[in-house]
Design a protein around this motif. Structure first.
Motif, mmCIF file in Angstrom:
data_model
loop_
_atom_site.group_PDB
_atom_site.id
_atom_site.type_symbol
_atom_site.label_atom_id
_atom_site.label_comp_id
_atom_site.label_asym_id
_atom_site.label_seq_id
_atom_site.Cartn_x
_atom_site.Cartn_y
_atom_site.Cartn_z
ATOM 1 N N GLU A 38 9.966 -1.867 -8.044
ATOM 2 C CA GLU A 38 10.227 -2.136 -9.460
ATOM 3 C C GLU A 38 8.935 -2.443 -10.200
ATOM 4 O OE1 GLU A 38 13.126 -5.196 -9.674
ATOM 5 O OE2 GLU A 38 14.701 -3.997 -8.701
ATOM 6 N N ARG A 39 8.055 -3.173 -9.544
ATOM 7 C CA ARG A 39 6.771 -3.499 -10.174
ATOM 8 C C ARG A 39 5.947 -2.247 -10.431
ATOM 9 N NH1 ARG A 39 2.759 -5.450 -7.058
ATOM 10 N NH2 ARG A 39 4.209 -6.447 -5.599
ATOM 11 N N HIS A 40 6.131 -1.231 -9.612
ATOM 12 C CA HIS A 40 5.397 0.022 -9.785
ATOM 13 C C HIS A 40 6.178 1.052 -10.608
ATOM 14 C CE1 HIS A 40 1.796 -0.554 -7.270
ATOM 15 N NE2 HIS A 40 2.554 -1.348 -6.527
ATOM 16 N N GLY A 41 7.281 0.636 -11.203
ATOM 17 C CA GLY A 41 8.026 1.524 -12.085
ATOM 18 C C GLY A 41 8.973 2.470 -11.397
ATOM 19 N N LEU A 42 9.283 2.219 -10.131
ATOM 20 C CA LEU A 42 10.228 3.056 -9.400
ATOM 21 C C LEU A 42 11.638 2.500 -9.521
ATOM 22 C CD1 LEU A 42 8.037 3.543 -6.234
ATOM 23 C CD2 LEU A 42 8.779 5.393 -7.730
ATOM 24 N N ASN A 43 12.611 3.364 -9.204
ATOM 25 C CA ASN A 43 14.025 2.970 -9.158
ATOM 26 C C ASN A 43 14.564 2.478 -10.499
ATOM 27 O OD1 ASN A 43 13.687 3.572 -6.491
ATOM 28 N ND2 ASN A 43 14.239 1.561 -5.701
ATOM 29 N N ARG A 44 14.044 3.039 -11.564
ATOM 30 C CA ARG A 44 14.584 2.678 -12.875
ATOM 31 C C ARG A 44 15.950 3.321 -13.071
ATOM 32 N NH1 ARG A 44 9.008 3.644 -16.345
ATOM 33 N NH2 ARG A 44 7.982 1.690 -15.710
ATOM 34 N N PRO A 45 16.848 2.663 -13.815
ATOM 35 C CA PRO A 45 18.194 3.235 -14.021
ATOM 36 C C PRO A 45 18.106 4.644 -14.610
ATOM 37 C CG PRO A 45 18.131 0.961 -14.763
ATOM 38 C CD PRO A 45 16.704 1.338 -14.450
ATOM 39 N N GLY A 46 18.895 5.541 -14.018
ATOM 40 C CA GLY A 46 18.963 6.909 -14.530
ATOM 41 C C GLY A 46 17.988 7.869 -13.892
ATOM 42 N N GLU A 96 0.823 -1.202 0.000
ATOM 43 C CA GLU A 96 0.000 0.000 0.000
ATOM 44 C C GLU A 96 0.863 1.261 0.000
ATOM 45 O OE1 GLU A 96 -3.667 2.056 2.549
ATOM 46 O OE2 GLU A 96 -2.473 0.438 3.447
ATOM 47 N N THR A 97 1.914 1.247 0.784
ATOM 48 C CA THR A 97 2.773 2.436 0.879
ATOM 49 C C THR A 97 3.529 2.672 -0.416
ATOM 50 O OG1 THR A 97 3.023 2.138 3.269
ATOM 51 C CG2 THR A 97 4.672 3.501 2.156
ATOM 52 N N VAL A 98 4.125 1.641 -0.971
ATOM 53 C CA VAL A 98 4.885 1.795 -2.219
ATOM 54 C C VAL A 98 3.969 2.236 -3.355
ATOM 55 C CG1 VAL A 98 6.279 0.604 -3.949
ATOM 56 C CG2 VAL A 98 6.684 0.177 -1.524
ATOM 57 N N ALA A 99 2.769 1.666 -3.428
ATOM 58 C CA ALA A 99 1.829 2.056 -4.481
ATOM 59 C C ALA A 99 1.471 3.534 -4.364
ATOM 60 C CB ALA A 99 0.569 1.195 -4.400
ATOM 61 N N ALA A 158 6.903 9.975 -7.414
ATOM 62 C CA ALA A 158 8.293 9.887 -6.965
ATOM 63 C C ALA A 158 9.150 9.218 -8.032
ATOM 64 C CB ALA A 158 8.384 9.094 -5.661
ATOM 65 N N THR A 159 10.423 9.550 -8.051
ATOM 66 C CA THR A 159 11.334 8.942 -9.013
ATOM 67 C C THR A 159 12.048 7.725 -8.437
ATOM 68 O OG1 THR A 159 13.048 10.505 -8.308
ATOM 69 C CG2 THR A 159 11.764 11.075 -10.272
ATOM 70 N N ARG A 160 12.366 7.795 -7.156
ATOM 71 C CA ARG A 160 13.065 6.701 -6.510
ATOM 72 C C ARG A 160 12.551 6.519 -5.094
ATOM 73 N NH1 ARG A 160 16.788 4.677 -9.301
ATOM 74 N NH2 ARG A 160 17.643 3.480 -7.556
ATOM 75 N N ILE A 161 12.783 5.323 -4.563
ATOM 76 C CA ILE A 161 12.385 5.014 -3.199
ATOM 77 C C ILE A 161 13.517 4.240 -2.534
ATOM 78 C CG2 ILE A 161 11.204 2.908 -3.951
ATOM 79 C CD1 ILE A 161 9.244 3.272 -1.691
ATOM 80 N N THR A 162 13.812 4.588 -1.305
ATOM 81 C CA THR A 162 14.840 3.881 -0.548
ATOM 82 C C THR A 162 14.258 3.453 0.792
ATOM 83 O OG1 THR A 162 16.680 5.045 -1.563
ATOM 84 C CG2 THR A 162 17.093 4.061 0.581
ATOM 85 N N PRO A 163 14.207 2.160 1.064
ATOM 86 C CA PRO A 163 13.685 1.693 2.348
ATOM 87 C C PRO A 163 14.774 1.656 3.409
ATOM 88 C CG PRO A 163 14.162 -0.187 0.933
ATOM 89 C CD PRO A 163 14.524 1.046 0.132
ATOM 90 N N ILE A 164 14.426 2.048 4.622
ATOM 91 C CA ILE A 164 15.323 1.934 5.764
ATOM 92 C C ILE A 164 14.533 1.405 6.955
ATOM 93 C CG2 ILE A 164 16.767 3.162 7.423
ATOM 94 C CD1 ILE A 164 17.662 5.009 5.282
ATOM 95 N N VAL A 165 14.995 0.309 7.507
ATOM 96 C CA VAL A 165 14.381 -0.270 8.693
ATOM 97 C C VAL A 165 14.773 0.560 9.913
ATOM 98 C CG1 VAL A 165 14.333 -2.325 10.170
ATOM 99 C CG2 VAL A 165 14.338 -2.577 7.664
#
Length: 356
Positions: A324-332, A254-257, A264-271
């Motif tokens: 990745e499934r939602h199209g985030l964190n693509r190269p570039g 839910e959060t990533v979607a 957003a262009t990129r997402i970085t998870p941190i525990v």
């Protein structure tokens, strides 16, 4: 309190209550100034109750060298110390102890304001010894916390960086950043500007208790959307992911979607990591709000500030697969406007704005 000698007008100027920057509206049923008050000019002592107050100081310097060997930046600017966002897990809590204040309630309610931040920054950027390196903001406390609505330090700071064409980045949970969109656009025309918003989860029930002074997660995602509409690429720091509270597969999905939908262009998870100062405050909150989770946290954090690598790998891998499934964190993506992160001790957590 240390820094008493740096306080603005220590002999004549009172500490001012945060946000009391204009005459209040007519009282409604006796609410007046919403309980905010003006503190007296005497020493600020640790452990006292009361509404948030600002401790105005004149800083001797404003560009700070970041401890350690961060691969992203070596310098930061922090116009505030302490943070009314009151996030129970905030790693910066212990820094208040350097001021002879406590890392709990004092961190949330005794906000040090460097009223000369803008003028100091201009002076330091103009020094012949300054090499124009990247400056990060939001690496300790949020520059767009509520006090910024009164003191308006960030427009001065961004303008100074723009005029010097000095690269910078901002990490925030505050929607007030939208006030400075024009300045950010101007700066982005002459230098590298990185924008990132922190959204650990879109669970509103958890948010209300764990980050009580912040705008809601959906409001923060609207910041991402508004920045994207203005051509300012924005990454999201999905942090912290809270064991037992926001780490289920359904919550991560839910959060990533929602982050992807915001543009957003990129997402970085941190525990979640729990350093001394934050560790004790978070545990007290957990015992009060979610006592059933105490055994889990004892297993995960009983030996230090970080959850075991095996747990971190499982959670971050799940986030990245869904991203990745939602199209985030693509190269570039998000290369021109590098996003900041908070300085941490472990290199695997210094990944914001870069491929995982």
């Amino acid at each position: 309190m240390r820094w008493e000698n740096l306080r603005e007008g220590t002999t004549t100027v009172e500490q001012t209550a945060l946000f009391d920057h204009a005459p209040p509206p007519a009282p409604v049923r006796g609410t007046g100034r919403a309980g905010l008050h003006t503190a007296g000019p005497g020493p600020v002592r640790a452990g006292q109750d009361g509404e948030p107050v600002a401790i105005e100081v004149r800083a001797r310097s404003i560009i700070n060298r970041v401890p350690g060997d961060s691969p992203l930046f070596r310098w930061s600017v922090n116009p505030y110390r302490g943070c009314s966002h009151a996030c129970v897990y905030c790693f910066a809590r212990r820094t208040h102890e350097y001021l002879d204040l406590d890392s709990g309630h004092d961190f949330d309610t005794r906000i040090v304001v460097k009223v000369n931040a803008g003028e100091r920054l201009r002076a330091e950027l103009a020094r012949p010894s300054w090499r124009g390196e990247h400056i990060a903001m939001g690496t300790n406390t949020d520059p767009y916390q509520r006090a910024e609505g009164r003191y308006r330090l960030m427009p001065q700071i961004i303008a100074a960086l723009r005029d010097a064409a000095n690269p910078f980045s901002i990490l925030t949970k505050g929607t007030l950043v939208l006030r400075d969109l024009d300045l950010l656009e101007q700066a982005a025309r002459v230098t590298e500007v990185g924008m990132a918003v922190s959204v650990g989860s879109v669970d509103e029930t958890v948010w209300r208790t764990v980050e009580p002074g912040t705008p809601g997660p959906r409001a923060r995602l609207d910041v991402v959307r508004r920045l994207a509409e203005r051509g300012l690429e924005c990454s999201v720091l999905m942090a912290p992911i809270l064991p037992g509270l926001t780490d289920s597969a359904e919550q991560i999905e839910e959060t990533v979607a929602a982050i992807a939908a915001a543009g957003a262009t990129r997402i970085t998870p941190i525990v979640l990591h729990l350093r001394p100062g934050a560790r004790e405050w978070y545990r007290a909150w957990l015992a009060r709000e979610h006592p059933r989770l105490l055994p889990l946290y004892g297993r995960l954090y009983g030996r230090g500030s970080y959850a075991p690598d095996s747990y971190q790998r499982i959670v971050t891998a799940a986030v990245r697969e869904i991203a990745e499934r939602h199209g985030l964190n693509r190269p570039g993506s998000a290369r021109r406007m590098r996003a900041p992160t908070r300085p941490v001790d472990r290199p695997e957590q210094l990944t914001l704005g870069f491929p995982g």
